[in-house]
Design a protein around this motif. Structure first.
Motif, PDB file in Angstrom:
ATOM      1  N   GLY A 139       0.814  -1.200   0.000  1.00 31.95           N
ATOM      2  CA  GLY A 139       0.000   0.000   0.000  1.00 31.95           C
ATOM      3  C   GLY A 139       0.850   1.254   0.000  1.00 31.95           C
ATOM      4  O   GLY A 139       2.060   1.209   0.247  1.00 31.95           O
ATOM      5  N   VAL A 140       0.223   2.385  -0.281  1.00 37.82           N
ATOM      6  CA  VAL A 140       0.885   3.680  -0.223  1.00 37.82           C
ATOM      7  C   VAL A 140       0.079   4.582   0.698  1.00 37.82           C
ATOM      8  O   VAL A 140      -1.146   4.686   0.557  1.00 37.82           O
ATOM      9  CB  VAL A 140       0.997   4.335  -1.612  1.00 37.82           C
ATOM     10  N   LEU A 141       0.751   5.212   1.649  1.00 43.00           N
ATOM     11  CA  LEU A 141       0.119   6.170   2.556  1.00 43.00           C
ATOM     12  C   LEU A 141       0.654   7.560   2.262  1.00 43.00           C
ATOM     13  O   LEU A 141       1.856   7.737   2.032  1.00 43.00           O
ATOM     14  CB  LEU A 141       0.405   5.805   4.013  1.00 43.00           C
ATOM     15  N   ALA A 142      -0.232   8.538   2.281  1.00 39.83           N
ATOM     16  CA  ALA A 142       0.187   9.934   2.135  1.00 39.83           C
ATOM     17  C   ALA A 142      -0.575  10.787   3.135  1.00 39.83           C
ATOM     18  O   ALA A 142      -1.789  10.638   3.306  1.00 39.83           O
ATOM     19  CB  ALA A 142      -0.056  10.438   0.727  1.00 39.83           C
ATOM     20  N   GLU A 143       0.162  11.641   3.805  1.00 36.16           N
ATOM     21  CA  GLU A 143      -0.457  12.636   4.685  1.00 36.16           C
ATOM     22  C   GLU A 143      -0.474  13.944   3.913  1.00 36.16           C
ATOM     23  O   GLU A 143       0.585  14.464   3.531  1.00 36.16           O
ATOM     24  CB  GLU A 143       0.334  12.764   5.980  1.00 36.16           C
ATOM     25  N   LEU A 144      -1.681  14.453   3.675  1.00 40.06           N
ATOM     26  CA  LEU A 144      -1.841  15.584   2.767  1.00 40.06           C
ATOM     27  C   LEU A 144      -2.558  16.741   3.453  1.00 40.06           C
ATOM     28  O   LEU A 144      -3.571  16.541   4.139  1.00 40.06           O
ATOM     29  CB  LEU A 144      -2.652  15.161   1.534  1.00 40.06           C
ATOM     30  N   GLU A 145      -2.041  17.926   3.240  1.00 46.53           N
ATOM     31  CA  GLU A 145      -2.702  19.127   3.719  1.00 46.53           C
ATOM     32  C   GLU A 145      -3.632  19.585   2.599  1.00 46.53           C
ATOM     33  O   GLU A 145      -3.184  20.148   1.597  1.00 46.53           O
ATOM     34  CB  GLU A 145      -1.654  20.196   4.025  1.00 46.53           C
ATOM     35  N   VAL A 146      -4.896  19.315   2.746  1.00 50.26           N
ATOM     36  CA  VAL A 146      -5.865  19.630   1.700  1.00 50.26           C
ATOM     37  C   VAL A 146      -6.695  20.862   2.025  1.00 50.26           C
ATOM     38  O   VAL A 146      -7.556  21.267   1.248  1.00 50.26           O
ATOM     39  CB  VAL A 146      -6.794  18.420   1.434  1.00 50.26           C
TER      40      VAL A 146
END
Length: 318
Positions: free
Chosen positions: A295-302
């Motif tokens: 899997g790929v995890l991303a923490e994003l400031e949206v």
């Protein structure tokens, strides 16, 4: 219970709910955690043969790992359905306490839906992308993609709008064919749904990051590759893990999380990493990996860090 007592109880409950709601809405906007995972289903014949690559045991591993990762939104590819396994996306959503949306890609062969449904029933199997969200899903769209790999290999893009405490966000999950020949249509669909806040596209794109399809997103349309932004020079391999192998066997990167900047809020990649990339030792000494993909995890400031919903700010400081 007397009417007066019921009235007092109802008023008290209403006050407590209002207070809890105001407190929840007052939470400042924060980066959100997204995870994308292709969850090996065992193949188109698995509903007939029952040979599903230890799906049940792998699902237990995936649920435990996802709980530990604590994501806000999950994009799943190869989310399968059969009479024995049920709807895997629905099951995952139930165990995680998430809302879910799922659509089928397989057997979208004929113009008549009843024909496709009958084939799926006959095969006791279908599959497609899914979106799981801790936030309510307020709208879902399924879009057919070009059949550039042959008429009998239909692919779709699943798009959903999520209602967060800070406003609506768009997210999509897809599973492309080899080489991501559907890139131009995916770009068209995503840009048409671009809003003031960033949109996130997750999936198994079956293409390397220097392929024409992926470059159409990153160089052509302004999509941000979250993992590559956070990890320059790191391979980030995600695919062809043999699920019973004693050691890693991945050798390609085909799973991505893309951030499409909004028209008002560009968004920012806070961090990203490969996850669900370790095996479990089962009773008897057998080894099992969560899937044939990592899997790929991303923490994003949206949203802007200081953003709050208009509903949060009471008039005149009240």
């Amino acid at each position: 219970m007397r009417p007066a007592t019921r009235l007092v109880g109802a008023v008290l409950a209403g006050v407590l709910c209002l207070a809890a709601g105001r407190e929840a809405m007052a939470e400042p906007a924060r980066p959100l955690r997204y995870v994308s995972l292709n969850l090996l289903h065992g193949g188109v014949l698995s509903g007939l043969t029952g040979k599903d690559e230890d799906l049940e045991e792998r699902l237990r591993i995936v649920v435990e790992e996802l709980r530990a990762l604590n994501p806000d939104v999950i994009g799943v590819q190869e989310a399968s359905v059969s009479r024995r396994r049920g709807n895997v996306a629905k099951r995952l959503g139930g165990q995680l306490g998430f809302h879910y949306a799922h659509t089928t890609a397989l057997f979208r062969i004929f113009a008549f839906d009843w024909t496709n449904h009958f084939i799926a029933w006959l095969m006791n199997f279908t599959e497609g992308p899914a979106i799981l969200s801790r936030f309510p899903i307020v709208d879902v769209e399924t879009h057919n993609l070009p059949r550039c790999n042959g008429w009998y290999d239909p692919r779709v893009l699943l798009y959903a709008r999520l209602q967060t405490p800070w406003g609506e966000l768009g997210v999509a999950s897809t599973h492309a064919t080899r080489g991501f020949c559907e890139a131009s249509r995916v770009v068209e669909l995503m840009l048409a749904r671009r809003g003031p806040r960033p949109t996130v596209l997750m999936g198994d794109f079956n293409a390397g990051e220097t392929s024409p399809g992926i470059l159409a997103l990153t160089n052509g349309a302004g999509f941000v590759d979250a993992f590559r932004t956070a990890n320059p020079g790191v391979p980030g391999l995600t695919v062809w893990q043999r699920v019973t192998a004693p050691r890693p066997t991945v050798f390609r990167r085909v799973d991505y999380l893309f951030l499409l900047p909004g028209t008002e809020v560009p968004g920012r990649v806070v961090g990203s990493r490969v996850v669900l990339d370790a095996p479990r030792q089962l009773p008897g000494g057998r080894v099992l990996w969560p899937s044939d993909h990592y899997g790929v995890l991303a923490e994003l400031e949206v949203l802007p860090p200081a953003a709050v919903s208009a509903r949060e700010a009471p008039p005149d400081g009240s």
